[in-house]
Structures are given as structure tokens and as C-alpha cells.
Design an enzyme around this catalytic site. Structure first.
Site, short mmCIF file in Angstrom:
data_model
loop_
_atom_site.label_atom_id
_atom_site.label_comp_id
_atom_site.label_asym_id
_atom_site.label_seq_id
_atom_site.Cartn_x
_atom_site.Cartn_y
_atom_site.Cartn_z
N GLU A 101 -1.90 -9.40 3.06
CA GLU A 101 -1.94 -10.02 4.39
C GLU A 101 -3.34 -10.41 4.82
O GLU A 101 -3.53 -11.30 5.65
CB GLU A 101 -1.31 -9.09 5.44
CG GLU A 101 -2.08 -7.81 5.74
CD GLU A 101 -1.68 -6.64 4.87
OE1 GLU A 101 -1.85 -5.49 5.32
OE2 GLU A 101 -1.20 -6.87 3.74
N HIS A 122 -3.56 -5.18 -0.02
CA HIS A 122 -3.10 -5.74 1.26
C HIS A 122 -3.20 -7.26 1.21
O HIS A 122 -4.20 -7.84 1.63
CB HIS A 122 -3.95 -5.20 2.41
CG HIS A 122 -3.70 -3.77 2.73
ND1 HIS A 122 -2.80 -3.36 3.69
CD2 HIS A 122 -4.24 -2.63 2.21
CE1 HIS A 122 -2.79 -2.04 3.75
NE2 HIS A 122 -3.66 -1.57 2.86
N CYS A 152 0.84 -1.20 0.00
CA CYS A 152 0.00 0.00 0.00
C CYS A 152 0.88 1.25 0.00
O CYS A 152 1.51 1.56 -1.00
CB CYS A 152 -0.97 -0.04 1.18
SG CYS A 152 -2.32 1.15 1.03
#
EC number: 6.3.4.2
Length: 545
Positions: free
Chosen positions: A516, A514, A378
Site C-alpha cells: 500500500e 506493505h 504483513c
């Protein structure tokens, strides 16, 4: 018909209700039961999207674009259930909904009150979020005794009656503190917490007792007697060096069996072999790798919860122990990059605001010039573009308009319009509200052929979750590409830059999304796994040199 497990907490906050709820979900799912999770947050904010990471920790983004509590990340990592907007709601959302109904005249002139109107709305939200599941595990945020939690506790008390005894189970997580001067564990705080819960009208069926050492059998019997629960339903939750040990810990004490008996559910025996295999990989690493985590919220690592877990998952899947070194980017601004010299890789996560950005840019330059594997997520990708523009292309003063409105080279700018996955056109300006106005949720990204990104993912199109309002400025991108920056991923139909890489670098990747948020311990995530492999390769090369 859906059955409900309500999880409350007492004595102090941050005991781990989310981990306990997620672990129970994992065990029940291993028994073939379809579960879902809900998190009820008693704060008045509509969602955590505009809250400081120091106040709230990470904001977890769901597929459908909800900005939610970090506990939903635990729920997704521990089970196969996908969370969404219906799985997390706040006091702010409840009151907003009730007030809108009152304005529309739906209450037919009645006096709108906490009971029954607010509590009825809470129950409606719970039932809506639980649709389609056999068991819904509902976590109530905060601590019993907080004024803010009372409407939620009253709502679940009513559900206990309305749904029936065999359709509801109440679990209370509490603390058994050890007093060093007395040399013993103290049960009185738990007794008082349960007393307070019973005064509200809720009798817990199960007590989860958080402790830093085993709770003796006689103490557990005392807790059972004075808290009015069965002795076998007093379960100790011992501190563990990995959250992925908790499902096994709770299963060994038959938590799932007690819950199934209470809810009158017949299910197969639990199979936790997946978790056992993961723990073996976690506890028996063959390699060690050091990763520099350069951010500005490093004093509160909860701000990066999913990212930390994703790196941990990559370690499991590469038989590696990943040592994360949390480095404040403002320290780099002051002291330079010497702290990075012994690192095997550098990672710059997402974030907001100008503070600390120059330290992150310095860390990125160090990684680029010294051929250290780099992953920028990001803001970490945006700053990599800024660093490249300044120091390779020669665009002095290049910056993001988020930080420098009058920068001569706005290589990063506000996204003014884009299409979401449904095809709806979204538009934003500098005057738009901060809350709920970002590019959020799952978006498709097309990966360029023969790129590192395509090699890592192994497919042409991926779906990842976003949370940002600034993007790479396409009008200046050609000048960067001429000097070697490669755009390896774009959003179909909008041409937004989603991934960048440097072909002349061993491993340098930035992504606007993102990743994750979609990593889990069972499968890991290809981007993080490849990143850790690159770090291991650098370490091996340095060792053999």
C-alpha cells in the site's frame, strides 16, 4: 535556490493541512515545478514508530526506512516526489540532535536555549530536507496556539526574514464553522486564529477556509479585511467526497497562481487532466465489489490510511466502486464468520499485539475453505501461515513467538539477522529496543517463476517496503509446503519468506511487505488491482450461478 511555502493550521486540529499541502504540490508539479514536502511534528517522540495507532493513526514507511507521519503518504500519492528520513522530523529529533551537539562541546560552553539553538536546528533540518527542490512545501503539525508548536513557528518566522519575501509564502488553514441555531457561518474563530499567528510575528499571505458549505463573497471580504490579506487570497476549502477533488478545487480559485506570484515564479499553465480522468473513473464505476476489512483498529480508519487509498486506486483502475466493510476481529471471535458470507473478498492488514488475532485467523480460514479471494498483508500473511499450519498441516497450537513464546510450533519467529539494501548486516534480539529496530524500508523480493505473484507483477524482482520484526520460520516451512502452501517470493541472499500463496485456491496471497505504501492514484498497484479483479470475478460467478 529553494523557495518555501509554510502551511499552518488554526482553530482546531485535523482540518486537512496534509491534503491541502499535497494538493498544492500536485498543482505546482503539473506546472513543471519540482516540489518536495516536509512535515514538522511538535511531539517529543523521536518518531511515530512506537505510538499507538489510536493516538497517531498510520505510520507511513519511506523507501529509506523512516517511520513517519501519514501525511507523507499523501505527499507521495499526490506528487512524484519520494519522501525520506529528511522529510519528517519531530521535536524529539531536534532536541536529541541539540543535546548530542552540546555533549560533544560544539556550542563552546554557551548556555543552550530554545532561541537560538533549537530554532537554528529546526531551520537547518528544513533546509536539508528541501535540498534539490524548486519549492518546498513545509507543513507545521498541530494548531497555532499550542505550546509545543512555538519553536517551529518561531523558526519559520525567522526564515521568512532570512530567505526574503519573494522566497517564502505563508498559508494558514482555518475553520469557518456553521452554527445551525444562528443559520450562518462564523468568521470570528478565523480572525482570532490569525490574530494569534500575527502575535507570533507571522502574517499569512493566503487563508484556506475549511467549510461545509460555500462561504459568501461578503464573508470572504470581511475575513480579508480583518485578517490583513488580499480578498482573492481568501480561498474556500469545501468538504468533498473524495480527496482527489481538492487539487481541482484549489486550482479553480487560483491558489497556484497566487503562490507563484508571491514566490516570483514563472511557470507554464497547470495541466490537471490526469486528475480529471481519475475523477471520471471514480465517479462513474461500472461494477461494485464488497471487501471485508478484518482488523482491530477499525474504529479509527486513519490507522489504515494508505491501505484504504490503495484499494480505492484499484477500484479506479478496474472501473469499480469498492465498498470496504470494516469488521472488528474481536467481533468475529465472539460472533463467528457469518458477517463474511456476503463479502466478495477478505483482507487482513498488518498490526501488532495478540488482541484480536484469533478472529483474524478465523476470517482467514473462512476465506480459504470457501474459496473467497484473500489478501494478507504483513501480520495478515503471518496469520495465514499459522492458520494453514493448524488446520491443514495439523500442527495444533502453532503460533507466532510474538504472541506465544512457548508455542510447540513456532511457525513465525523473530528475525535475528538480515541484510539491508546497502548490504549492512542488521541483528536483533528479544532485548532490542522497540523503536527503530524493525526490518524497515525498501527491500528486494525475488518472485518464483510460474507463481501467481510473478503473474501479477509481471517481473522477476520487485522492491517493496517493509515494517516488521517477525518472519516465517524456515525450519518448519517444509512441512507446510508438503501440504500445498507455496512460497512465491523470497528475499535474495537471506532466504526470508516474503510472499505465500495457495495454488489450489482461486486467489489467496500473503505478503510480508506493505504494498500500500507504493500505490498511487495515477498507476495503482498491481497486487491490489489483481485482488479487486479476483473479487469481481467471484461476484460475477456467484451472480451467474
Amino acid at each position: 535556490m529553494t523557495k518555501y511555502v509554510f502551511v499552518t493550521g488554526g482553530v482546531v486540529s485535523s482540518l486537512g493541512k496534509g491534503i491541502a499541502a499535497a494538493s498544492l504540490g500536485a498543482i505546482l508539479e503539473s506546472r513543471g515545478i519540482k516540489v518536495t514536502h516536509l512535515k514538522l511534528d511538535p511531539y517529543i517522540n523521536v518518531d511515530p514508530g512506537t505510538m499507538s495507532p489510536f493516538q497517531h493513526g498510520e505510520v507511513f514507511v519511506t523507501e529509506d526506512g523512516a517511520e513517519t507521519d501519514l501525511d507523507l503518504g499523501h505527499y507521495e500519492r499526490f506528487t512524484s516526489a519520494r519522501m525520506g528520513k529528511r522529510n519528517n522530523f519531530t521535536t524529539g529529533q531536534i532536541y536529541e540532535s541539540v543535546i548530542k551537539k552540546e555533549r560533544r562541546g560544539e556550542y563552546l560552553g554557551k548556555t543552550v536555549q530554545v532561541i537560538p539553538h533549537i530554532t537554528d536546528e529546526i531551520k537547518q533540518y528544513i533546509k536539508r530536507g528541501a535540498e534539490g527542490a524548486e519549492v518546498a512545501i513545509v507543513e507545521i503539525g498541530g494548531t497555532v496556539g499550542d505550546i509545543e508548536s512555538l519553536p517551529f513557528l518561531e523558526a519559520i518566522r525567522q526564515m521568512g526574514i532570512e530567505e526574503g519575501r519573494n522566497s517564502t509564502c505563508f498559508i494558514h488553514l482555518t475553520l469557518i464553522p456553521y452554527i445551525p441555531t444562528a443559520g450562518e457561518l462564523k468568521t470570528k474563530p478565523t480572525q482570532h486564529s490569525v490574530k494569534e499567528l500575527r502575535e507570533i510575528g507571522i502574517q499569512p499571505d493566503i487563508l484556506l477556509c475549511r467549510a461545509d458549505r460555500p462561504v459568501p463573497a461578503d464573508e470572504r471580504r470581511k475575513i480579508a479585511l480583518f485578517c490583513n490579506v488580499m480578498p482573492e487570497a481568501v480561498i474556500e476549502c469545501l468538504d468533498a467526497n473524495s480527496i482527489y477533488k481538492i487539487p481541482g478545487q484549489l486550482h479553480d480559485q487560483m491558489l497556484d497562481e497566487i503562490v507563484c506570484h508571491k514566490l516570483n515564479i514563472l511557470a507554464r499553465a497547470a495541466d490537471l487532466s490526469v486528475w480529471e480522468n481519475l475523477l471520471r473513473a471514480l465517479e462513474n464505476p461500472k461494477h461494485t465489489v464488497d471487501i471485508a476489512f478484518v482488523g482491530k483498529y477499525v474504529d479509527l480508519t486513519e490507522s489504515y490510511k494508505s491501505l484504504i487509498e490503495a484499494v480505492s486506486h484499484a477500484g479506479m483502475h478496474t472501473e469499480s466502486k469498492v465498498k470496504i466493510h470494516y469488521i472488528d476481529s474481536e467481533d468475529i471471535e465472539r460472533d463467528g464468520c457469518a458477517v463474511l458470507e456476503k463479502m466478495d473478498a477478505v483482507l487482513v492488514p498488518g498490526g501488532f499485539g495478540k488482541r484480536g488475532t484469533e478472529g483474524k485467523i478465523a476470517a482467514i480460514r473462512f476465506a480459504r475453505e470457501n474459496k473467497v479471494p484473500y489478501l494478507g498483508i504483513c501480520l495478515g500473511m503471518q496469520l495465514a501461515v499459522i492458520e494453514f499450519a493448524r488446520n491443514v498441516v495439523g500442527l495444533a497450537g502453532a503460533h507466532s513467538t510474538e504472541f506465544e513464546r512457548d508455542t510447540p510450533y513456532p511457525v513465525i519467529g523473530l528475525i535475528t539477522e538480515w541484510q539491508d539494501r546497502s548490504g549492512k548486516l542488521e541483528k536483533r534480539t528479544e532485548a532490542s529496543d522497540l523503536g527503530g529496530t524493525m526490518r524497515l524500508g525498501a527491500q528486494v523480493c525475488h518472485l518464483v517463476e510460474n507463481s501467481l505473484a510473478r503473474e501479477v507483477y509481471g517481473v522477476a524482482d520487485i522492491v517493496e517496503r517493509h515494517r516488521h520484526r517477525y518472519e516465517v520460520n524456515n525450519t518448519l516451512l517444509a512441512r507446510l509446503e508438503e501440504k500445498g502452501l507455496r512460497v512465491s517470493g523470497r528475499a535474495p541472499g537471506t532466504d526470508l519468506c516474503e510472499m505465500i500463496e495457495l495454488p489450489d485456491h482461486p486467489w489467496f496471497v500473503g505478503c510480508q511487505f506493505h504494498p500500500e505504501f507504493t500505490s498511487n492514484p495515477r498507476k495503482g498497484h498491481p497486487l491490489f488491482t489483481a485482488y479487486v479483479k479476483a473479487a469481481l470475478a467471484r461476484k460475477a460467478a456467484a451472480t451467474s450461478a
